[in-house]
Design a protein around this motif. Sequence first.
Motif, PDB file in Angstrom:
ATOM      1  N   THR A 180       0.780  -1.276  -0.031  1.00  0.00           N
ATOM      2  CA  THR A 180      -0.079   0.031   0.105  1.00  0.00           C
ATOM      3  C   THR A 180       0.756   1.407  -0.056  1.00  0.00           C
ATOM      4  O   THR A 180       0.440   2.288  -0.533  1.00  0.00           O
ATOM      5  CB  THR A 180      -0.937   0.112   1.328  1.00  0.00           C
ATOM      6  OG1 THR A 180      -0.196   0.010   2.297  1.00  0.00           O
ATOM      7  CG2 THR A 180      -2.001  -0.954   1.015  1.00  0.00           C
ATOM      8  N   SER A 226       0.621   4.014  -2.788  1.00  0.00           N
ATOM      9  CA  SER A 226       0.443   5.449  -2.414  1.00  0.00           C
ATOM     10  C   SER A 226       1.285   6.313  -3.211  1.00  0.00           C
ATOM     11  O   SER A 226       0.943   7.625  -3.750  1.00  0.00           O
ATOM     12  CB  SER A 226       0.430   5.686  -0.942  1.00  0.00           C
ATOM     13  OG  SER A 226      -0.629   4.997  -0.247  1.00  0.00           O
ATOM     14  N   GLU A 233      -6.817  12.726  -0.410  1.00  0.00           N
ATOM     15  CA  GLU A 233      -7.971  12.012  -0.229  1.00  0.00           C
ATOM     16  C   GLU A 233      -8.225  11.084  -1.242  1.00  0.00           C
ATOM     17  O   GLU A 233      -8.775   9.923  -1.072  1.00  0.00           O
ATOM     18  CB  GLU A 233      -9.015  12.923   0.127  1.00  0.00           C
ATOM     19  CG  GLU A 233      -8.875  13.653   1.308  1.00  0.00           C
ATOM     20  CD  GLU A 233     -10.039  14.871   1.484  1.00  0.00           C
ATOM     21  OE1 GLU A 233     -10.342  14.970   2.670  1.00  0.00           O
ATOM     22  OE2 GLU A 233     -10.314  15.451   0.318  1.00  0.00           O
ATOM     23  N   ASP A 236      -5.818   7.994  -1.113  1.00  0.00           N
ATOM     24  CA  ASP A 236      -6.159   7.276  -0.012  1.00  0.00           C
ATOM     25  C   ASP A 236      -7.497   6.465  -0.426  1.00  0.00           C
ATOM     26  O   ASP A 236      -7.510   5.116  -0.087  1.00  0.00           O
ATOM     27  CB  ASP A 236      -6.517   7.861   1.286  1.00  0.00           C
ATOM     28  CG  ASP A 236      -5.070   8.388   1.826  1.00  0.00           C
ATOM     29  OD1 ASP A 236      -3.935   8.122   1.469  1.00  0.00           O
ATOM     30  OD2 ASP A 236      -5.130   9.701   2.666  1.00  0.00           O
ATOM     31  N   ASP A 287      -7.718   2.229  -0.882  1.00  0.00           N
ATOM     32  CA  ASP A 287      -8.951   1.456  -0.273  1.00  0.00           C
ATOM     33  C   ASP A 287      -9.556   0.584  -1.143  1.00  0.00           C
ATOM     34  O   ASP A 287      -9.810  -0.455  -0.980  1.00  0.00           O
ATOM     35  CB  ASP A 287      -9.787   2.345   0.535  1.00  0.00           C
ATOM     36  CG  ASP A 287      -9.322   2.863   1.894  1.00  0.00           C
ATOM     37  OD1 ASP A 287      -8.349   2.448   2.265  1.00  0.00           O
ATOM     38  OD2 ASP A 287      -9.923   3.991   2.592  1.00  0.00           O
ATOM     39  N   PRO A 308      -2.568   1.720   5.763  1.00  0.00           N
ATOM     40  CA  PRO A 308      -3.900   1.782   5.058  1.00  0.00           C
ATOM     41  C   PRO A 308      -4.876   0.869   5.351  1.00  0.00           C
ATOM     42  O   PRO A 308      -5.996   0.927   5.461  1.00  0.00           O
ATOM     43  CB  PRO A 308      -3.728   2.140   3.581  1.00  0.00           C
ATOM     44  CG  PRO A 308      -2.262   2.673   3.530  1.00  0.00           C
ATOM     45  CD  PRO A 308      -1.476   2.215   4.859  1.00  0.00           C
TER      46      PRO A 308
END
Length: 274
Positions: free
Chosen positions: A104, A108, A203, A206, A210, A242
């Motif tokens: 993750t 990112s 945002e 992220d 997810d 995450p």
Amino acid sequence: MTGSGTAPTARSPRTGGSGHDVAYRRMTVEQRRAQLLAAALGLFAHRAPEDVSLDDVAHAAEVSRPLVYRYFPGGKQQLYEATLRSAADELEQCFAEPQTGPLTRRLSRALDRYLDLVDQHDAGFTALLQGGSVCETSRTDAIVDEVRRAAAEQILLHMEVPEPGPRLRMMVRTWITAVEAASLIWLDETASSPRDRQPSAGELRDWLVDHFLALLTATAARDPQTARVTSAALALENADGPVGALARRVIPLMGDAAHLLDDEPRGSGPGTGG
């Protein structure tokens, strides 16, 4: 006449095909081509390809129109395809990441680069990847598809899967498509105020991570290979990363569905009729 004792400088003004004076600078072939591509990409970043002329590119690059033709004799279509190829190379590099640390974290960082590039080129990203331009051809479609495939291969490389099965490959390519679609929607819905985009790039990043985790676990529930890959990836994650944050948000939400685990679903047991 050269007898006046003054030689032309490297930036002697010359008149381009569009009628305006341009400043000529000596460059190598590679430098000049890169300059023209950068000028074209800068224009495509704010206008649709069909709204950009060769005169516009010449003016932005401060060269003559014939010089643009010298490097791109096929005209605007050739220039557009070369510019698209240049942008595609940049997008492909976004997902190149050292194979260390939690998956993750790597995603990112890759998404940070990707969204930064998307934000920089704004309308150009839409024009280059969304399609619908009159400049679009089978070759430009192939270039865009290559970006998606290359990004998917990078993700599978991070997951250390040399021979992914159809379900895992489909899951990764589905996510890459979702990243692109989310980026286009993000640009479209914030076009009126790009300096105050909501959600923020962080945002959105992220949320996309997810989304990757959700797709991965849903696929793992049905596919043994994905389950093994998921188990190995989760073993490298941190509790405050995450995955942990998503689990802490999702588990309470699933509490209302706990009753579904109490009994065997009706009609699913052995010997039940259709």
